[in-house]
Design an enzyme around this catalytic site. Structure first.
Site, PDB file in Angstrom:
ATOM      1  N   ASP A  78      -6.976  -4.450   5.595  1.00 24.82           N
ATOM      2  CA  ASP A  78      -5.889  -5.304   6.083  1.00 24.82           C
ATOM      3  C   ASP A  78      -6.517  -6.588   6.592  1.00 24.82           C
ATOM      4  O   ASP A  78      -7.139  -6.602   7.659  1.00 24.82           O
ATOM      5  CB  ASP A  78      -5.115  -4.598   7.202  1.00 24.82           C
TER       6      ASP A  78
ATOM      7  N   ARG B  14       6.691   0.283   0.873  1.00 27.56           N
ATOM      8  CA  ARG B  14       7.651  -0.417   0.030  1.00 27.56           C
ATOM      9  C   ARG B  14       7.306  -0.170  -1.429  1.00 27.56           C
ATOM     10  O   ARG B  14       6.142  -0.174  -1.817  1.00 27.56           O
ATOM     11  CB  ARG B  14       7.633  -1.925   0.317  1.00 27.56           C
TER      12      ARG B  14
ATOM     13  N   GLU C 241      15.475   2.066  -6.925  1.00 26.62           N
ATOM     14  CA  GLU C 241      16.158   3.056  -6.084  1.00 26.62           C
ATOM     15  C   GLU C 241      17.665   2.922  -6.264  1.00 26.62           C
ATOM     16  O   GLU C 241      18.183   1.804  -6.249  1.00 26.62           O
ATOM     17  CB  GLU C 241      15.791   2.850  -4.604  1.00 26.62           C
TER      18      GLU C 241
ATOM     19  N   HIS D 129      13.489   8.060   0.076  1.00 22.32           N
ATOM     20  CA  HIS D 129      13.465   6.983   1.074  1.00 22.32           C
ATOM     21  C   HIS D 129      14.005   7.481   2.410  1.00 22.32           C
ATOM     22  O   HIS D 129      14.944   6.913   2.986  1.00 22.32           O
ATOM     23  CB  HIS D 129      14.272   5.769   0.584  1.00 22.32           C
TER      24      HIS D 129
END
Length: 348
Positions: free
Chosen positions: A200, A260, A289, A308
């Site tokens: 990150d 995501r 989705e 989800h």
């Protein structure tokens, strides 16, 4: 004594109006508020685009009618559009109980002097736990064993070397993203005895749990037995883990995504599972989705899928209600909002 404030509680079947009402009463007492309720149909009816806003539930007409005279709205999914704002001049605070206020037209609200707030981090603990659950289920092939037992089979052959799973203890786990969720996952994995790597570029090493090591993404993919995605979806991270990155992962490794769908190439993932390059995958989010019947993941081996649901816990619903009610309390006392959402606010 001043007149009570007219408030619309626009809850749904997750963040219940009952929860919003209880949390609101704790902010200023029952005499401070005059609430009315609108129940939106999500999740029994999927959210979608309403006029110019995304992931909203209900209609502009419903909200306009319910908001008449209201100065405050507490909601999760109600659509705050240009048309709604124009029709509801009394509105001053629109508090959204989710991590990204995508159902609010922030620019239009700012032009009309309406404060929009949101609830960052409301589901961090729930999502971290779900990611760990998917990780363990995929590594130990728990769903397959469960399905066999339900079907009437006692599959003792799963104790054979070739059929057994992987352990977290002693494994190297790579986390792509080290926000509120990633840091919780890292702490739990360290407690289970894993070596934890983080990729990150924006992570503050001082904010990471002791023992976590930050590395470039390429190094993480090459070293990790498990790779778990926890990055925000931005133009920079869209497609972050594609076919090349999956090919660079260690043979027999595991990929988890509770962040995501746009971070990951799902066709390449399905191909890697079918070829045996990856041992397993655990997924809660997807490129499309709901997941269509013809999606390549359907029928792929050793994949654990949930629809989800990582942020779906009763604790999240209660926390979300408390967070928006707290913003209403601050507004009532003339204090600045804790989590204001301006036109440039990040969508988590």
């Amino acid at each position: 004594m001043s007149e009570p404030i007219h408030v619309l509680l626009a809850g749904d079947r997750f963040v219940l109006n009952r929860l919003l009402a209880e949390a609101l009463e704790a902010e200023g007492g029952p005499a401070a508020w005059q609430p009315r309720e609108l129940e939106l149909p999500w999740p029994h009816v999927p959210f979608g685009r309403v006029a110019e806003v995304d992931e909203a539930s209900g209609t502009e007409e419903q909200l306009i009618e319910a908001l008449r005279g209201a100065r405050v709205c507490l909601t999760q999914m109600a659509p705050l559009t240009e048309r709604v704002l124009a029709a509801c001049p009394d509105l001053e605070l629109f508090a959204v109980s989710r991590g990204g206020p995508v159902n609010a037209n922030l620019a239009a609200a700012a032009r009309r002097g309406v404060t929009v707030t949101f609830a960052p981090g409301r589901n961090a603990a729930s999502t971290a736990e779900h990611a760990l659950g998917l990780m363990l289920a995929a590594m130990r092939r728990i769903p397959q064993a469960h399905a066999g037992l339900l079907a009437g089979r006692w599959e003792s052959e799963r104790y054979a070397w070739d059929a057994t799973g992987l352990e977290v203890e002693g494994a190297t786990v790579g986390l792509v993203g080290a926000g509120a969720i990633g840091r919780r996952v890292a702490a739990a994995l360290l407690a289970l005895g894993a070596e934890v790597l983080v990729a990150d570029p924006y992570a503050d090493p001082a904010a990471l749990p002791a023992g976590v090591r930050t590395v470039p993404l390429a190094e993480l993919l090459a070293a990790a037995t498990v790779v778990s995605l926890h990055a925000r979806l931005t133009p920079e991270t869209a497609g972050l883990v594609g076919a090349a990155e999956i090919a660079a992962m260690r043979p027999g490794s595991v990929l988890v995504n509770c962040a995501r769908g746009g971070l990951l190439d799902y066709a390449a993932l399905a191909a890697a599972l079918r070829s045996g390059h990856l041992f397993a995958a655990g997924l809660d989010v997807y490129d499309v989705e709901p997941l269509p019947p013809e999606h390549p993941l359907r029928g792929a081996p050793n994949v654990v899928l949930t629809p989800h649901l990582a942020g779906a816990s009763r604790a999240v619903a209660r926390r979300a209600a408390r967070m928006v009610a707290a913003e209403a309390g601050r507004w009532l006392r003339g204090e600045p909002p804790l989590h204001p959402a301006g036109p440039g606010a990040a969508v988590l």
